[in-house]
Write a protein that holds these residues in place. Structure first.
Motif, short mmCIF file in Angstrom:
data_model
loop_
_atom_site.label_atom_id
_atom_site.label_comp_id
_atom_site.label_asym_id
_atom_site.label_seq_id
_atom_site.Cartn_x
_atom_site.Cartn_y
_atom_site.Cartn_z
N LEU A 72 -15.97 42.45 28.34
CA LEU A 72 -16.76 41.90 29.43
C LEU A 72 -15.89 41.58 30.64
O LEU A 72 -16.26 41.88 31.77
CB LEU A 72 -17.48 40.62 28.96
N HIS A 83 -17.56 41.10 24.05
CA HIS A 83 -18.96 40.93 23.65
C HIS A 83 -19.09 41.37 22.20
O HIS A 83 -18.92 42.55 21.88
CB HIS A 83 -19.85 41.79 24.56
N GLU A 112 -19.66 46.28 32.84
CA GLU A 112 -20.92 46.77 32.28
C GLU A 112 -21.49 47.88 33.18
O GLU A 112 -20.94 48.20 34.22
CB GLU A 112 -21.91 45.61 32.15
N ASN A 113 -22.64 48.41 32.75
CA ASN A 113 -23.20 49.55 33.50
C ASN A 113 -23.89 49.13 34.79
O ASN A 113 -24.28 49.97 35.59
CB ASN A 113 -24.18 50.33 32.61
N GLN A 170 -27.96 42.87 31.40
CA GLN A 170 -26.51 42.82 31.49
C GLN A 170 -26.08 41.37 31.68
O GLN A 170 -26.89 40.51 32.01
CB GLN A 170 -26.02 43.66 32.67
#
Length: 294
Positions: A187, A214, A155-156, A149
């Motif tokens: 992002l 991204h 994000e995750n 990441q």
């Protein structure tokens, strides 16, 4: 690598036959060489940051000459017009810089054994701090089938953090109201409790008025190859910075998050490894309970 990119950029201008820009670059080189030879007799070798920083300063000098020019800014070939021309050439060079980095990255391809050896040792809770613009590290981690990441909250939150201190060629800076036109993963998009989203009015703040996207790998190549078709209606900026005063770090929305995460990763690291053979790669090995998402 920063020094190696400068002659590659010059070759790009030679390909396009930008004679005025090439003449200016030659003049800039001569002036810097003269200064260096005055000090120690050595010729200069400008890296990318120096090139953009000095170019930006040169444009300002030309614009200041307009103050003692007997005619107005728009009265033909004036000092101010020269300053604006230099700024235009620098913007072309910024676009060309991404092309050059991409070409170098593709030329490296699968031959980057050093990067592969580096990423093979990465663990999920490690952090990689890099000032490089290319995506070789990310590609290598993906090829090793490991999660990673960029360290943004959108994000995750799983996998090795790859912290791009000066941005990345696969980051795009787009106006806040045009995010949906791209369809790329977000992002960084700042939310301001004191600003109502519904107004659609710019706040006059880069970190709010623009969003960081991204660009997926399968879209990046076409974005770069079709750049000239997009320039007439350019709707996004390249997510790279660290180019001196021409494009400082705060020109990338969310750069503060990256630097915050990097600072915490270095502070909390149980082990820090600097890879000498690969420019500007640092691995921060954290304990199992340490975190630096912030």
């Amino acid at each position: 690598m920063a020094t190696e990119l400068t002659p590659l950029l010059r070759r790009k201008f030679e390909e396009y036959d930008h004679q005025e820009a090439l003449a200016w670059l030659t003049s800039l080189d001569e002036r810097v060489n003269w200064l260096n030879q005055t000090n120690n007799g050595a010729a200069s070798s400008l890296n990318i940051e120096e090139l953009f920083d000095l170019g930006h300063f040169d444009a300002l000098i030309w614009k200041m000459r307009q103050h003692v020019c007997p005619v107005g800014r728009n009265s033909g070939d004036t000092p101010y017009a020269t300053g604006e021309a230099i700024e235009t050439w620098l913007s072309y060079m910024e676009d060309d810089l991404r092309d050059v980095i991409w070409s170098q990255q593709e030329a490296t391809g699968q031959k980057s054994e050093g990067i592969s050896r580096f990423t093979d040792t990465l663990r999920e809770n490690d952090a990689v701090v890099t000032f490089n613009y290319d995506t070789l590290v990310e590609r290598s981690i993906s090829q090793a089938d490991k999660p990673w990441q960029y360290g943004f909250k959108t994000e995750n939150g799983q996998g090795t953090m790859v912290l791009k201190m000066h941005g990345s060629i696969n980051w795009a800076i787009v106006p806040r109201g045009q995010v949906d036109n791209f369809g790329y993963p977000v992002l960084f998009r700042k939310e301001d409790q004191n600003t109502r989203e519904a107004t659609g009015e710019p706040a006059g703040e880069t970190e709010y008025d623009y969003v960081l996207l991204h660009i997926p790998d399968n879209k990046l190549a076409s974005r770069i190859k079709n750049r000239f078709l997009q320039m007439s209606n350019k709707q996004y900026g390249i997510g790279i910075a660290g180019l001196g005063r021409y494009k400082p770090l705060d020109a990338i929305p969310g750069s503060g998050r990256v630097w915050h995460n990097a600072g915490r990763a270095l502070y909390q690291a149980k082990e820090i490894e600097t890879v000498a053979s690969l420019v500007q790669l640092i691995r921060c090995r954290r304990g199992p309970r340490a975190g630096c998402r912030g």
